[in-house]
Design a protein around this motif. Structure first.
Motif, short mmCIF file in Angstrom:
data_model
loop_
_atom_site.label_atom_id
_atom_site.label_comp_id
_atom_site.label_asym_id
_atom_site.label_seq_id
_atom_site.Cartn_x
_atom_site.Cartn_y
_atom_site.Cartn_z
N ASP A 123 -1.42 -49.27 -17.72
CA ASP A 123 -0.20 -48.60 -17.28
C ASP A 123 0.81 -48.47 -18.42
O ASP A 123 1.49 -47.45 -18.54
CB ASP A 123 0.43 -49.34 -16.09
N GLU A 124 0.93 -49.50 -19.25
CA GLU A 124 1.86 -49.45 -20.38
C GLU A 124 1.42 -48.41 -21.41
O GLU A 124 2.28 -47.73 -22.01
CB GLU A 124 1.98 -50.83 -21.04
N LEU A 125 0.12 -48.25 -21.62
CA LEU A 125 -0.36 -47.22 -22.54
C LEU A 125 0.10 -45.84 -22.07
O LEU A 125 0.59 -45.03 -22.86
CB LEU A 125 -1.89 -47.26 -22.65
N ARG A 126 -0.04 -45.59 -20.79
CA ARG A 126 0.39 -44.30 -20.24
C ARG A 126 1.91 -44.14 -20.39
O ARG A 126 2.40 -43.10 -20.83
CB ARG A 126 -0.01 -44.19 -18.77
N GLU A 127 2.66 -45.17 -20.06
CA GLU A 127 4.12 -45.15 -20.16
C GLU A 127 4.57 -44.87 -21.60
O GLU A 127 5.42 -44.01 -21.84
CB GLU A 127 4.69 -46.48 -19.66
N HIS A 128 3.99 -45.57 -22.56
CA HIS A 128 4.37 -45.39 -23.97
C HIS A 128 4.05 -43.99 -24.47
O HIS A 128 4.83 -43.39 -25.21
CB HIS A 128 3.68 -46.43 -24.85
N SER A 129 2.89 -43.46 -24.07
CA SER A 129 2.50 -42.13 -24.56
C SER A 129 3.30 -41.02 -23.89
O SER A 129 3.53 -39.98 -24.49
CB SER A 129 1.00 -41.89 -24.39
N HIS A 130 3.75 -41.25 -22.66
CA HIS A 130 4.53 -40.23 -21.96
C HIS A 130 6.01 -40.24 -22.34
O HIS A 130 6.70 -39.24 -22.14
CB HIS A 130 4.38 -40.41 -20.45
N HIS A 131 6.49 -41.37 -22.87
CA HIS A 131 7.92 -41.50 -23.20
C HIS A 131 8.10 -42.08 -24.61
O HIS A 131 8.69 -43.16 -24.77
CB HIS A 131 8.61 -42.39 -22.16
N PRO A 132 7.63 -41.36 -25.62
CA PRO A 132 7.69 -41.91 -26.98
C PRO A 132 9.11 -42.14 -27.50
O PRO A 132 9.34 -43.03 -28.32
CB PRO A 132 6.97 -40.86 -27.82
N SER A 133 10.08 -41.37 -27.00
CA SER A 133 11.45 -41.56 -27.48
C SER A 133 11.99 -42.94 -27.10
O SER A 133 12.77 -43.53 -27.85
CB SER A 133 12.38 -40.45 -26.96
N ARG A 134 11.55 -43.49 -25.98
CA ARG A 134 11.98 -44.83 -25.56
C ARG A 134 11.41 -45.93 -26.47
O ARG A 134 12.04 -46.96 -26.67
CB ARG A 134 11.50 -45.14 -24.13
N TYR A 135 10.18 -45.72 -26.96
CA TYR A 135 9.47 -46.78 -27.66
C TYR A 135 9.37 -46.57 -29.16
O TYR A 135 9.23 -47.53 -29.91
CB TYR A 135 8.07 -46.94 -27.06
N TYR A 136 9.40 -45.31 -29.61
CA TYR A 136 9.15 -45.02 -31.02
C TYR A 136 10.25 -44.16 -31.66
O TYR A 136 10.13 -43.78 -32.82
CB TYR A 136 7.77 -44.36 -31.19
N GLY A 137 11.28 -43.82 -30.87
CA GLY A 137 12.40 -43.08 -31.40
C GLY A 137 12.08 -41.64 -31.77
O GLY A 137 12.74 -41.06 -32.64
N MET A 138 11.08 -41.05 -31.14
CA MET A 138 10.75 -39.65 -31.42
C MET A 138 10.18 -38.97 -30.18
O MET A 138 9.70 -39.64 -29.27
CB MET A 138 9.77 -39.53 -32.59
N ARG A 139 10.28 -37.66 -30.18
CA ARG A 139 9.76 -36.87 -29.06
C ARG A 139 8.30 -36.48 -29.35
O ARG A 139 7.83 -36.63 -30.46
CB ARG A 139 10.61 -35.62 -28.89
N HIS A 140 7.66 -35.95 -28.32
CA HIS A 140 6.31 -35.39 -28.52
C HIS A 140 6.38 -34.28 -29.56
O HIS A 140 7.42 -33.63 -29.70
CB HIS A 140 5.74 -34.84 -27.22
N PHE A 141 5.30 -34.06 -30.26
CA PHE A 141 5.27 -33.04 -31.29
C PHE A 141 3.89 -32.41 -31.34
O PHE A 141 2.92 -32.97 -30.80
CB PHE A 141 5.62 -33.65 -32.66
N LEU A 142 3.81 -31.26 -31.94
CA LEU A 142 2.51 -30.64 -32.20
C LEU A 142 2.12 -30.99 -33.63
O LEU A 142 2.84 -30.64 -34.57
CB LEU A 142 2.60 -29.12 -32.04
N PRO A 143 1.02 -31.71 -33.82
CA PRO A 143 0.63 -32.12 -35.17
C PRO A 143 0.38 -30.91 -36.08
O PRO A 143 -0.20 -29.90 -35.65
CB PRO A 143 -0.66 -32.91 -34.96
N THR A 144 0.85 -31.01 -37.32
CA THR A 144 0.60 -29.99 -38.33
C THR A 144 0.16 -30.70 -39.61
O THR A 144 0.25 -31.93 -39.71
CB THR A 144 1.88 -29.17 -38.63
N CYS A 145 -0.23 -29.92 -40.60
CA CYS A 145 -0.65 -30.50 -41.87
C CYS A 145 0.52 -31.22 -42.55
O CYS A 145 0.30 -32.13 -43.36
CB CYS A 145 -1.26 -29.45 -42.78
N GLU A 146 1.72 -30.87 -42.22
CA GLU A 146 2.90 -31.51 -42.81
C GLU A 146 3.04 -32.98 -42.39
O GLU A 146 3.74 -33.74 -43.04
CB GLU A 146 4.17 -30.73 -42.45
#
Length: 197
Positions: A113-136
Motif C-alpha cells: 500500500d505504501e508503494l502505491r501511495e508513494h508513486s501516486h503522490h511523489p510531491s509528498r515524499y520526493y518534492g516533485m510532481r509526476h513527469f514524462l521521462p526524456t533524455c534530459e
C-alpha cells in the motif's frame, strides 16, 4: 537426512543409467517445440505460463544491465535496491513454478500500500510532481523507466497466464507484486532525481 521415496529413487536410478549408458531408459524424449511446465507436465513453448516465465527472465536480465550502469556512476544504494528487486522477481518465479503463495510484504522498506501511495503522490515524499521521462533526465532515469515499462509488460503476461475464462485470475498475488514493482520504478526515478542515491 530426508527420506527418499521409492518414486524419487527410481527417477535417480533412471537418470543415472541414462547418463552412464548414453541412451534412453524408457523415459519419453522431450520434443524441441515443447518444454516442462511442472514436473513431467509438458506444454508447447508458446503456453501463456512459459511466456510469463520468459518475461520474468528478460526483466531480470535488464535489471542486471541497469545495475552495471548504476555501478559506473557509483550509485551503490541503487545497485543494492535493484538486487533486492531481482530477489523479489526470482521469488515470484519460484512461487509460480511451485504453486506456493507469494509472501512478499515489503520492498525497499515499503508495504504494498505504501508503494502505491508513494508513486501516486511523489510531491509528498520526493518534492516533485509526476513527469514524462526524456533524455534530459539522463541515462539512469531512462534505464529505470525501461524497467518500469518491462515490468508492466510482465504484469500483462502474468494476467494472460493466470486468467480464467471469466477474466478472474488464479494468481492475483503475483500480479499485485508486479503492479507494485512498476510503481517502485517510478519511486526510484523520483529518488534518483531528488539526489537520494
Amino acid at each position: 537426512m530426508a527420506e527418499i521415496t521409492t518414486e524419487k529413487l527410481e527417477q535417480i536410478v533412471s537418470e543415472t543409467l541414462s547418463e552412464i549408458l548414453g541412451g534412453d531408459t524408457g523415459k519419453k524424449k522431450k520434443p524441441e517445440h515443447m518444454t516442462t511446465l511442472r514436473g513431467d507436465e509438458m506444454v508447447y513453448k508458446d503456453h501463456p505460463r512459459i511466456i510469463f516465465r520468459g518475461a520474468i527472465d528478460s526483466l531480470e536480465s535488464e535489471i542486471i544491465l541497469v545495475q552495471l550502469a548504476a555501478a559506473k556512476e557509483k550509485k551503490n544504494l541503487l545497485v543494492q535496491e535493484l538486487e533486492e528487486i531481482i530477489r523479489v522477481i526470482r521469488g515470484l518465479l519460484r512461487c509460480e513454478v511451485s504453486g506456493e503463495a507469494v509472501k512478499t510484504e515489503k520492498i525497499q522498506g515499503l508495504t504494498m500500500d505504501e508503494l502505491r501511495e508513494h508513486s501516486h503522490h511523489p510531491s509528498r515524499y520526493y518534492g516533485m510532481r509526476h513527469f514524462l521521462p526524456t533524455c534530459e533526465h539522463g541515462e539512469i532515469v531512462a534505464c529505470l523507466n525501461r524497467l518500469r515499462t518491462m515490468t508492466r509488460e510482465t504484469e500483462l503476461a502474468a494476467y494472460k497466464a493466470f486468467k480464467t475464462e471469466s477474466g478472474e485470475v488464479t494468481r492475483d498475488d503475483i500480479i499485485r507484486v508486479l503492479n507494485r514493482l512498476s510503481s517502485l520504478f517510478w519511486i526510484m526515478m523520483f529518488k534518483y532525481l531528488a539526489g537520494k542515491y
